[in-house]
Design a protein around this motif. Structure first.
Motif, mmCIF file in Angstrom:
data_model
loop_
_atom_site.group_PDB
_atom_site.id
_atom_site.type_symbol
_atom_site.label_atom_id
_atom_site.label_comp_id
_atom_site.label_asym_id
_atom_site.label_seq_id
_atom_site.Cartn_x
_atom_site.Cartn_y
_atom_site.Cartn_z
ATOM 1 N N LYS A 68 -24.886 -20.381 -43.919
ATOM 2 C CA LYS A 68 -26.186 -20.978 -43.607
ATOM 3 C C LYS A 68 -26.616 -20.649 -42.185
ATOM 4 N N ALA A 196 -33.153 -26.103 -49.264
ATOM 5 C CA ALA A 196 -32.904 -27.337 -48.517
ATOM 6 C C ALA A 196 -31.663 -28.023 -49.072
ATOM 7 N N GLY A 197 -30.810 -28.492 -48.177
ATOM 8 C CA GLY A 197 -29.600 -29.194 -48.597
ATOM 9 C C GLY A 197 -28.355 -28.360 -48.392
ATOM 10 N N ASP A 198 -27.189 -28.999 -48.626
ATOM 11 C CA ASP A 198 -25.901 -28.342 -48.419
ATOM 12 C C ASP A 198 -25.020 -28.419 -49.658
ATOM 13 N N SER A 199 -25.633 -28.546 -50.805
ATOM 14 C CA SER A 199 -24.836 -28.649 -52.025
ATOM 15 C C SER A 199 -24.216 -27.298 -52.369
ATOM 16 N N ILE A 202 -26.823 -24.844 -53.728
ATOM 17 C CA ILE A 202 -27.670 -24.272 -52.677
ATOM 18 C C ILE A 202 -26.893 -23.216 -51.910
#
Length: 275
Positions: A68, A196-199, A202
């Motif tokens: 990321k 969007a997000g850190d799953s 994703i």
């Protein structure tokens, strides 16, 4: 194949192979990591006997964070570069268009001036006058519009053709650079959408999109934008020298000195990092 070495017997009295035998089995039957058997070996080493579920989740989270941060920094750098290129391309295209508006008129032959033809006709008529009383006669015909021996238009000079070819080519390169920049910026904006997000989903989607950017050589495409702009600038300066050398040699000489200095600086700063 290495023979199994007997290890200590368990409660049932059956001897188990030693750890050395396990290593021989892995090296002999599972092969290196580049072969299909190597994938089995990877699965063997990633089994629960070596890593727990908590350790796997922690490693995946660290890898996702690194991906990321790397992708965000890369996309932000590319977007800033493209914004700078677009500003330069817009200003340069506007300036070059102003020059082209004036230069393209040199390709149109100047309309013939009828004054010399009329004066020549009058002179011929006056020279052919003869006085025969009680009248004055002229043996030369009156002026006719079909007589175009003097009113033919002049040909377009060669330097004007080269001038317009250089300047219009530079304008095309500048507009092409702006078009490529806008296209790549749309790709980068699409890359950032829905991340969007850190799953885990994703993280995998971000990595897949990053791989697609590298496979499509987006970085190389971004690097071609300044090359197009530098080429457009070079064409403009060469055309400017062509114009000045045909108008005034003193002005052309001074301008040529500065153009040569800029060219040497650009070439030296481009080659220096490669040495």
């Amino acid at each position: 194949m290495a023979e199994p070495q007997e290890g200590p017997a368990d409660q049932s009295g059956v001897s188990k192979p030693t750890p050395k035998f396990h290593a021989d089995i892995r090296n002999t039957y599972l092969g290196d990591t580049n072969s299909p058997r190597g994938h089995i070996r990877d699965l063997y080493w990633s089994s629960d006997e070596l890593f727990t579920d908590g350790e796997k989740r922690e490693a995946f989270a660290k890898a996702a964070t690194i991906t990321k941060e790397y992708s965000e920094a890369l996309i932000e750098r590319w977007i800033k570069e493209i914004d700078t290129y677009l500003v330069y391309a817009g200003l340069f295209s506007a300036i070059l268009t102003a020059f082209n508006v004036e230069s393209y008129q040199l390709l149109q032959p100047a309309p013939p001036d009828p004054s010399p033809a009329i004066l020549q006709q009058i002179s011929l008529q006056l020279s052919s006058l003869s006085y025969i009383p009680p009248s004055i006669n002229s043996t030369h015909l009156a002026f006719s519009s079909s007589d175009n021996s003097v009113t033919t238009s002049s040909a377009v000079p060669t330097w004007a053709i080269w001038l317009n070819a250089l300047w219009f080519s530079g304008l095309v390169l500048s507009l092409s650079a702006a078009s490529v920049g806008i296209l790549v910026k749309q790709w980068l904006n699409e890359f950032q959408s829905g991340l969007a997000g850190d799953s885990e989903h994703i993280a995998r989607l971000r990595q897949r999109r990053l791989n697609n950017l590298k496979r499509c050589h987006v970085g190389s495409i971004v690097n071609t934008i300044p090359v197009l702009l530098q080429g457009a600038l070079a064409l403009f300066l060469v055309g400017l020298l062509v114009l000045l050398w045909n108008l005034h040699r003193a002005v052309a000489a001074v301008t040529s000195f500065f153009v040569l200095a800029i060219a040497v600086f650009i070439v030296s700063t481009t080659i220096a990092p490669l040495i």
